[in-house]
Design a protein around this motif. Structure first.
Motif, short mmCIF file in Angstrom:
data_model
loop_
_atom_site.label_atom_id
_atom_site.label_comp_id
_atom_site.label_asym_id
_atom_site.label_seq_id
_atom_site.Cartn_x
_atom_site.Cartn_y
_atom_site.Cartn_z
N GLY A 462 0.81 -1.23 0.00
CA GLY A 462 0.00 0.00 0.00
C GLY A 462 0.83 1.26 0.00
N TYR A 463 2.16 1.11 -0.11
CA TYR A 463 3.07 2.26 -0.06
C TYR A 463 3.99 2.29 -1.27
CZ TYR A 463 1.56 2.09 4.82
OH TYR A 463 0.80 2.06 5.96
N PRO A 464 4.44 3.50 -1.62
CA PRO A 464 3.94 4.78 -1.12
C PRO A 464 2.49 4.99 -1.53
CG PRO A 464 5.32 5.15 -3.03
CD PRO A 464 5.42 3.68 -2.71
N LYS A 465 1.82 5.89 -0.86
CA LYS A 465 0.44 6.18 -1.21
C LYS A 465 0.41 6.96 -2.52
CE LYS A 465 -1.29 6.00 3.51
NZ LYS A 465 -2.02 6.71 4.61
N LEU A 466 -0.26 6.39 -3.51
CA LEU A 466 -0.27 6.97 -4.85
C LEU A 466 -1.55 7.77 -5.09
CD1 LEU A 466 1.00 3.84 -6.84
CD2 LEU A 466 2.36 5.69 -5.85
N PHE A 467 -1.57 8.50 -6.20
CA PHE A 467 -2.77 9.21 -6.61
C PHE A 467 -3.68 8.24 -7.37
CE2 PHE A 467 0.46 12.80 -7.08
CZ PHE A 467 0.20 13.32 -5.81
N LEU A 468 -4.94 8.20 -7.00
CA LEU A 468 -5.91 7.45 -7.80
C LEU A 468 -6.04 8.10 -9.18
CD1 LEU A 468 -8.60 6.91 -5.05
CD2 LEU A 468 -7.49 5.06 -6.34
N PRO A 469 -6.50 7.34 -10.17
CA PRO A 469 -6.65 7.95 -11.50
C PRO A 469 -7.72 9.03 -11.50
CG PRO A 469 -7.70 5.80 -11.44
CD PRO A 469 -6.93 5.93 -10.15
N THR A 470 -7.48 10.06 -12.27
CA THR A 470 -8.47 11.12 -12.38
C THR A 470 -9.77 10.59 -12.95
OG1 THR A 470 -6.67 12.67 -12.84
CG2 THR A 470 -8.89 13.42 -13.32
N ASN A 471 -9.68 9.69 -13.90
CA ASN A 471 -10.87 9.11 -14.53
C ASN A 471 -10.75 7.59 -14.54
OD1 ASN A 471 -12.42 11.53 -15.83
ND2 ASN A 471 -10.26 11.88 -16.32
N ASN A 472 -11.83 6.94 -14.14
CA ASN A 472 -11.93 5.49 -14.12
C ASN A 472 -13.07 5.11 -15.05
OD1 ASN A 472 -12.66 2.81 -13.56
ND2 ASN A 472 -12.21 2.96 -11.38
N PHE A 473 -12.73 4.62 -16.24
CA PHE A 473 -13.73 4.27 -17.24
C PHE A 473 -13.94 2.76 -17.33
CE2 PHE A 473 -12.28 8.31 -19.64
CZ PHE A 473 -13.13 9.10 -18.87
N SER A 474 -13.68 2.05 -16.25
CA SER A 474 -13.78 0.58 -16.29
C SER A 474 -15.20 0.07 -16.26
CB SER A 474 -13.01 -0.02 -15.10
OG SER A 474 -13.67 0.27 -13.87
N GLY A 475 -16.16 0.96 -16.06
CA GLY A 475 -17.55 0.52 -16.00
C GLY A 475 -17.85 -0.34 -14.78
N GLY A 476 -17.16 -0.09 -13.69
CA GLY A 476 -17.40 -0.83 -12.46
C GLY A 476 -16.55 -2.07 -12.30
N LYS A 477 -15.81 -2.47 -13.33
CA LYS A 477 -14.96 -3.65 -13.20
C LYS A 477 -13.86 -3.42 -12.17
CE LYS A 477 -15.75 -5.38 -17.89
NZ LYS A 477 -15.13 -5.71 -19.20
N ILE A 478 -13.37 -2.19 -12.09
CA ILE A 478 -12.44 -1.79 -11.04
C ILE A 478 -13.15 -0.69 -10.26
CG2 ILE A 478 -10.16 -0.88 -10.52
CD1 ILE A 478 -9.35 -1.87 -13.38
N PRO A 479 -13.63 -0.97 -9.06
CA PRO A 479 -14.46 -0.01 -8.34
C PRO A 479 -13.78 1.34 -8.15
CG PRO A 479 -14.55 -2.16 -7.28
CD PRO A 479 -13.48 -2.25 -8.33
N GLU A 480 -14.59 2.38 -8.16
CA GLU A 480 -14.07 3.72 -7.89
C GLU A 480 -13.36 3.75 -6.55
OE1 GLU A 480 -14.05 6.45 -9.71
OE2 GLU A 480 -15.27 5.76 -11.40
N GLY A 481 -12.29 4.51 -6.48
CA GLY A 481 -11.55 4.62 -5.24
C GLY A 481 -10.59 3.49 -4.97
N THR A 482 -10.37 2.61 -5.98
CA THR A 482 -9.43 1.50 -5.82
C THR A 482 -8.41 1.52 -6.95
OG1 THR A 482 -10.76 -0.09 -7.10
CG2 THR A 482 -11.24 0.09 -4.75
N PHE A 483 -7.36 0.72 -6.76
CA PHE A 483 -6.29 0.63 -7.74
C PHE A 483 -6.37 -0.69 -8.50
CE2 PHE A 483 -4.58 3.54 -4.55
CZ PHE A 483 -4.08 4.57 -5.34
#
Length: 527
Positions: A462-483
């Protein structure tokens, strides 16, 4: 370049077939020589060894498959790099639309270039020339640990089965095989390495081995032990007992790489030099620039070029790339610098060993003397020395500097506050979790530009703490707020090896998407 990448997704599936189910089709000698041609002077061994070394990265400057194998996958997911190009209309891995064409490149390259040659070397050398068999095992483990850390379960122990079956192994089984193979290699080579000058091919060593190891047996033993320690740490949160045994065993005998003179790298033009230069496909990533800017890290000058405005500037994952980006990407964003201009592709650096020992000491492992703090500080010093950077002592004693936030010069929607809020100086007063964050942050910086290793470690800790992507266009396959936690399996496996593919998904323990955690990716750090 852009057009090449856009068509690769469909072309790969149509032209290549499954790399593992069509074993006989790919079991060919890439060197182009017949067995008779290679009969003399161990050439039957030299050719596949060299092919395995070259196959770790795509080395031909105009071979765009390397770009999608690691540069537009692990390198951007790790926080090291970012792309200023709108591939697939901004629906690509950067915005969490995991493209099958891109994601299959690691699978294809490793089976065609690594596993085939390792299989042939085993048949050629295991009984008659065990030292070369040991060498091939080290190369195989180095190559394939990156592959399993992309996907999870892979075809490994059953590769080349006489009955044509291609079963998948669980990631736990693959790692257990790795440890056994590294032990076998070290046991075979250690007596030879008692002579510190011993080489695999004393007569033509420089023409045989393309790495900085130059065929020196002792250096290869140190490399094997260092890999063993790396892999032991990788499983430390899921199997701490096995991890401790393997990690401590790695330090026995000849031991690991601890000096920069033993750093292992392949001697060739780094492909990122092409991707960040003439192709302009990649620039510095927002996380690493923001952290190093905050620390005023002297190593920035080695890692990155300044922009025309005289700053170090990264690109955030998930940015919408428009015409302004396309126009300004060489002026507004830092290109990768001297670290990829020295004709060396790093495999394992001494600084990593020091940071691994620091974490091992934090976990209560016997790391051969020293403390978590002493290993942490020697890791920083070793990294600075490797890169020719000055000021390591002042840097290590900095107890105030932290990461900066990210500001996009072209689009304020990408701006984000600093995430990795730890200082550099060691403190015994903080929790083990904060100590680990310091260790991994410095290890992550020192490991640049090996994004495959960095991505694995950010997922594990979980380190270093990274920036989440500005846009997540996965359509829910990768939940918002996750990597992204992994890559999807190579798409051809669904049709060419359906039984193996189904087994792989079952062993994965979740759906075949980028959101499913790998076996060692527990989300909890154990001390």
């Amino acid at each position: 370049m852009k057009n090449k990448l856009l068509v690769f997704g469909s072309a790969l599936a149509l032209l290549l077939g499954s790399c593992t189910s069509n074993f006989e089709d790919i079991n060919t000698n890439e060197s182009g020589f017949s067995n008779n041609d290679l009969e003399q002077d161990f050439n039957r061994v030299k050719a596949p060894i060299r092919a395995m070394e070259r196959g770790m990265y795509i080395l031909v400057a105009d071979d765009w498959q390397g770009d999608i194998q690691f540069n537009l996958n692990a390198d951007i997911f790790s926080g090291y790099m970012g792309t200023p190009t709108a591939f697939e209309g901004n629906r690509n891995n950067s915005t969490y639309v995991l493209l099958d064409g891109w994601n299959g490149a690691e699978w294809v390259q490793k089976y065609q270039r690594e596993m085939v040659n390792a299989y042939n070397l085993e048949r050629l050398t295991k009984e008659k020339y065990p030292q070369f068999y040991a060498w091939s095992l080290i190369l195989k483990v180095y190559a394939m640990h990156k592959t399993t850390d992309y996907y999870g379960p892979i075809v490994y122990s059953g590769f080349g089965n006489a009955d044509g079956s291609t079963p998948y192994d669980s990631q736990q089984a693959v790692y257990n095989k790795f440890f056994a193979e590294l032990k076998t290699a070290v046991d075979i080579l250690t007596p030879i390495a008692a002579d510190k000058t011993a080489t695999f091919f004393p007569d033509k060593k420089d023409a045989t081995d393309g790495t900085t190891g130059v065929g020196n047996v002792q250096k290869w033993v140190k490399f094997a032990n260092s890999l063993r320690l790396r892999l032991a740490m990788r499983i430390s949160n899921v199997d701490p007992v096995k991890a401790k045994i393997e990690g401590e065993a790695a330090l026995a005998g000849i031991g690991i790489i601890t000096s920069n003179e033993d750093n292992m790298a392949y001697k060739a033009e780094h492909p990122v030099l092409t991707y960040t230069g003439p192709w302009t496909d990649i620039n510095a990533g927002a996380p690493i620039v923001s952290i190093m800017n905050g620390y005023n890290d002297p190593r920035r000058a080695v890692f990155f070029h300044k922009t025309k405005t005289g700053t170090y500037q990264g690109i955030r994952l998930g940015s919408i790339v428009d015409s302004d980006y396309e126009t300004a990407k060489q002026d507004q964003f830092s290109q990768i610098g001297a670290i990829v201009e020295n004709n060396l592709i790093p495999w394992f650096n001494a600084s990593e060993s020091h940071f691994l020992k620091a974490e091992g000491a934090l976990k209560g492992w016997n790391m051969g003397g020293g403390t978590a703090q002493s290993f942490y500080e020697s890791g920083i010093a070793t990294s600075f020395a490797q890169l020719g950077a000055s000021g390591a002592a002042d840097y290590t004693n900095d107890d105030t500097s932290i990461s900066t936030g990210f500001t996009d010069p072209l689009n304020a929607a990408n701006n984000i506050a600093a995430q990795n809020l730890v200082t550099i100086k060691w403190s015994d007063a903080v929790s083990n979790e904060v100590k680990l964050q310091k260790i991994i942050t410095q290890k992550w910086i020192a490991g640049f530009p090996d994004g495959q290793e960095a991505w694995a470690e950010t997922r594990r800790t979980g380190y270093p703490k990274l920036f989440l992507p500005t846009n997540n266009f996965s359509g829910g396959k990768i939940p918002e707020g996750t990597f992204v936690r992994r890559l999807n399996f190579f798409v051809n496996e669904k049709t060419s090896n359906p039984t193996g593919y189904a087994q792989g998904v079952q062993l994965l323990g979740g759906v075949d998407t980028g959101a499913t955690r790998l076996w060692w990716d527990t989300g909890v750090n154990k001390f």
